[in-house]
Design a protein around this motif. Structure first.
Motif, mmCIF file in Angstrom:
data_model
loop_
_atom_site.group_PDB
_atom_site.id
_atom_site.type_symbol
_atom_site.label_atom_id
_atom_site.label_comp_id
_atom_site.label_asym_id
_atom_site.label_seq_id
_atom_site.Cartn_x
_atom_site.Cartn_y
_atom_site.Cartn_z
ATOM 1 N N ARG A 40 32.449 37.157 26.387
ATOM 2 C CA ARG A 40 31.815 38.239 26.111
ATOM 3 C C ARG A 40 32.376 39.241 26.698
ATOM 4 N N GLU A 41 33.354 39.830 27.705
ATOM 5 C CA GLU A 41 33.962 41.264 28.279
ATOM 6 C C GLU A 41 35.545 41.093 27.434
ATOM 7 N N ARG A 42 35.880 40.146 26.596
ATOM 8 C CA ARG A 42 36.762 39.998 25.500
ATOM 9 C C ARG A 42 36.168 40.734 24.288
ATOM 10 N N ALA A 43 34.932 40.403 24.190
ATOM 11 C CA ALA A 43 34.092 40.735 22.764
ATOM 12 C C ALA A 43 33.839 41.967 22.785
ATOM 13 N N GLY A 44 33.842 42.989 23.903
ATOM 14 C CA GLY A 44 33.999 44.072 24.331
ATOM 15 C C GLY A 44 32.354 44.685 25.224
ATOM 16 N N GLU A 45 31.746 44.260 25.925
ATOM 17 C CA GLU A 45 30.918 44.149 26.990
ATOM 18 C C GLU A 45 31.651 44.337 27.803
ATOM 19 N N ARG A 46 30.607 45.575 28.316
ATOM 20 C CA ARG A 46 30.984 46.547 29.599
ATOM 21 C C ARG A 46 30.022 45.890 31.262
ATOM 22 N N ARG A 47 30.765 45.241 31.954
ATOM 23 C CA ARG A 47 30.424 45.011 33.453
ATOM 24 C C ARG A 47 30.555 45.942 34.376
ATOM 25 N N ASN A 48 30.323 45.719 35.391
ATOM 26 C CA ASN A 48 30.459 46.325 36.397
ATOM 27 C C ASN A 48 31.178 45.685 37.775
ATOM 28 N N ASN A 49 31.209 45.792 38.248
ATOM 29 C CA ASN A 49 32.116 45.045 39.848
ATOM 30 C C ASN A 49 33.397 44.675 39.445
ATOM 31 N N PRO A 50 34.021 45.325 39.153
ATOM 32 C CA PRO A 50 35.874 44.614 38.857
ATOM 33 C C PRO A 50 36.473 43.593 39.265
ATOM 34 N N GLY A 51 35.850 44.303 40.791
ATOM 35 C CA GLY A 51 36.289 43.429 41.543
ATOM 36 C C GLY A 51 36.035 42.377 42.137
ATOM 37 N N ALA A 52 35.199 41.808 41.581
ATOM 38 C CA ALA A 52 33.792 40.979 41.750
ATOM 39 C C ALA A 52 34.583 39.401 41.979
ATOM 40 N N LEU A 53 35.610 38.942 40.452
ATOM 41 C CA LEU A 53 35.960 37.879 40.533
ATOM 42 C C LEU A 53 37.048 37.319 42.336
ATOM 43 N N ASP A 54 37.401 38.638 42.045
ATOM 44 C CA ASP A 54 38.758 38.089 42.675
ATOM 45 C C ASP A 54 37.729 38.550 44.487
ATOM 46 N N ASN A 55 36.550 39.075 44.630
ATOM 47 C CA ASN A 55 36.019 38.555 45.612
ATOM 48 C C ASN A 55 35.105 37.122 46.153
ATOM 49 N N MET A 56 34.605 36.475 44.628
ATOM 50 C CA MET A 56 34.614 35.338 45.012
ATOM 51 C C MET A 56 35.968 34.522 45.463
ATOM 52 N N VAL A 57 37.047 35.014 44.435
ATOM 53 C CA VAL A 57 37.818 33.638 44.829
ATOM 54 C C VAL A 57 38.338 34.503 46.566
ATOM 55 N N ARG A 58 38.077 35.432 47.232
ATOM 56 C CA ARG A 58 38.154 35.426 48.419
ATOM 57 C C ARG A 58 37.284 34.548 49.123
ATOM 58 N N LEU A 59 36.114 34.697 49.809
ATOM 59 C CA LEU A 59 34.806 33.883 50.161
ATOM 60 C C LEU A 59 35.513 32.428 49.477
ATOM 61 N N LEU A 60 35.452 32.278 48.372
ATOM 62 C CA LEU A 60 35.851 30.338 48.480
ATOM 63 C C LEU A 60 37.127 30.169 49.312
ATOM 64 N N GLU A 61 37.528 31.028 48.945
ATOM 65 C CA GLU A 61 38.915 30.410 49.825
ATOM 66 C C GLU A 61 39.025 30.390 51.488
ATOM 67 N N ALA A 62 37.809 31.589 51.715
ATOM 68 C CA ALA A 62 37.475 31.002 53.310
ATOM 69 C C ALA A 62 36.613 30.056 54.032
ATOM 70 N N PHE A 63 35.467 29.951 52.687
ATOM 71 C CA PHE A 63 34.935 28.690 53.295
ATOM 72 C C PHE A 63 35.485 27.343 52.922
ATOM 73 N N ARG A 64 36.649 27.312 52.432
ATOM 74 C CA ARG A 64 37.330 25.747 51.960
ATOM 75 C C ARG A 64 38.047 26.108 54.033
ATOM 76 N N ALA A 65 39.067 26.737 53.923
ATOM 77 C CA ALA A 65 39.787 27.298 54.605
ATOM 78 C C ALA A 65 39.142 26.395 56.033
ATOM 79 N N ARG A 66 37.783 26.642 56.118
ATOM 80 C CA ARG A 66 37.298 26.275 57.439
ATOM 81 C C ARG A 66 36.365 24.902 57.559
ATOM 82 N N GLY A 67 36.780 24.872 55.690
ATOM 83 C CA GLY A 67 35.815 23.290 55.320
ATOM 84 C C GLY A 67 34.449 23.441 55.262
ATOM 85 N N LEU A 68 34.249 24.442 54.863
ATOM 86 C CA LEU A 68 32.453 25.084 55.064
ATOM 87 C C LEU A 68 32.132 23.996 53.936
ATOM 88 N N ALA A 69 30.318 24.425 53.393
ATOM 89 C CA ALA A 69 30.022 23.515 52.396
ATOM 90 C C ALA A 69 30.257 24.504 51.462
#
Length: 194
Positions: A22-51
């Motif tokens: 959708r973005e590549r097709a020209g739709e505009r979104r907010n929070n350009p850093g959101a995916l990076d933040n999802m990755v940060r959360l995921l890495e932190a949960f994985r590093a601690r062995g959390l669900a």
């Protein structure tokens, strides 16, 4: 923010390739850093062995990018599940309807749910509302989700920022507590140090 990590689960909602399309097709979104933040959360949960729980949307609409046979159904590679991380597939907005998500969370004795994903005002919001109603301590991470501009009910253009902000306002204090990626990571670090 305080967390009991052993009672906390990260739920990533609909982080799927259709939204990149959708973005590549020209739709505009907010929070350009959101995916990076999802990755940060995921890495932190994985590093601690959390669900960690992943949710995907399998649309039944004929022309949807999220139909299971289309490339858009696939997860965004940066947050693809690893072995042992459950994936729940839904056909409606709530991750709790027609899936085993609630049972999985109860089995793991998860009490606090950290929610992130796409889009803020659709499946993320609906899942947060149901999580709150089901009695979970629901934490929605505002900078780890996003939405798109859209035409509103009266025909006017609504910005992604305004939609996102109103969704957070609707949820905060009633269905969920609004957090940031940094506040969740700080709480995880504090619990590890305790």
């Amino acid at each position: 923010m305080a967390l009991r990590p052993e009672k906390t689960a990260l739920i990533l909602i609909d982080v799927q390739s259709a939204f990149v399309e959708r973005e590549r097709a020209g739709e505009r979104r907010n929070n350009p850093g959101a995916l990076d933040n999802m990755v940060r959360l995921l890495e932190a949960f994985r590093a601690r062995g959390l669900a960690v729980f992943h949710v995907r949307h399998a649309s039944t609409e004929a022309h949807s990018l999220l139909r299971p046979e289309r490339p858009g159904f696939q997860p965004i590679e940066a947050v693809r599940e690893r072995a042992g991380e459950p994936v729940f597939v839904k056909n409606v907005n709530s991750a709790f309807i027609g899936t085993g998500l609630e049972e999985g969370l109860r089995r793991d004795d998860a009490r606090t749910l950290v929610l992130a994903g796409i889009t803020t005002n659709h499946c993320v919001e609906t899942t947060a509302r149901m999580a709150g109603n089901l009695g979970f301590d629901t934490r929605l991470v505002e900078d780890a989700c996003y939405t798109f501009d859209r035409i509103g009910h009266g025909g006017q253009r609504e910005t992604a920022e305004a939609i996102h902000a109103m969704t957070l306002s609707n949820l905060d204090g009633e269905f969920a507590t609004i957090e940031t990626t940094n506040s969740v990571l700080a709480a995880l670090n504090a619990s590890a140090a305790a």
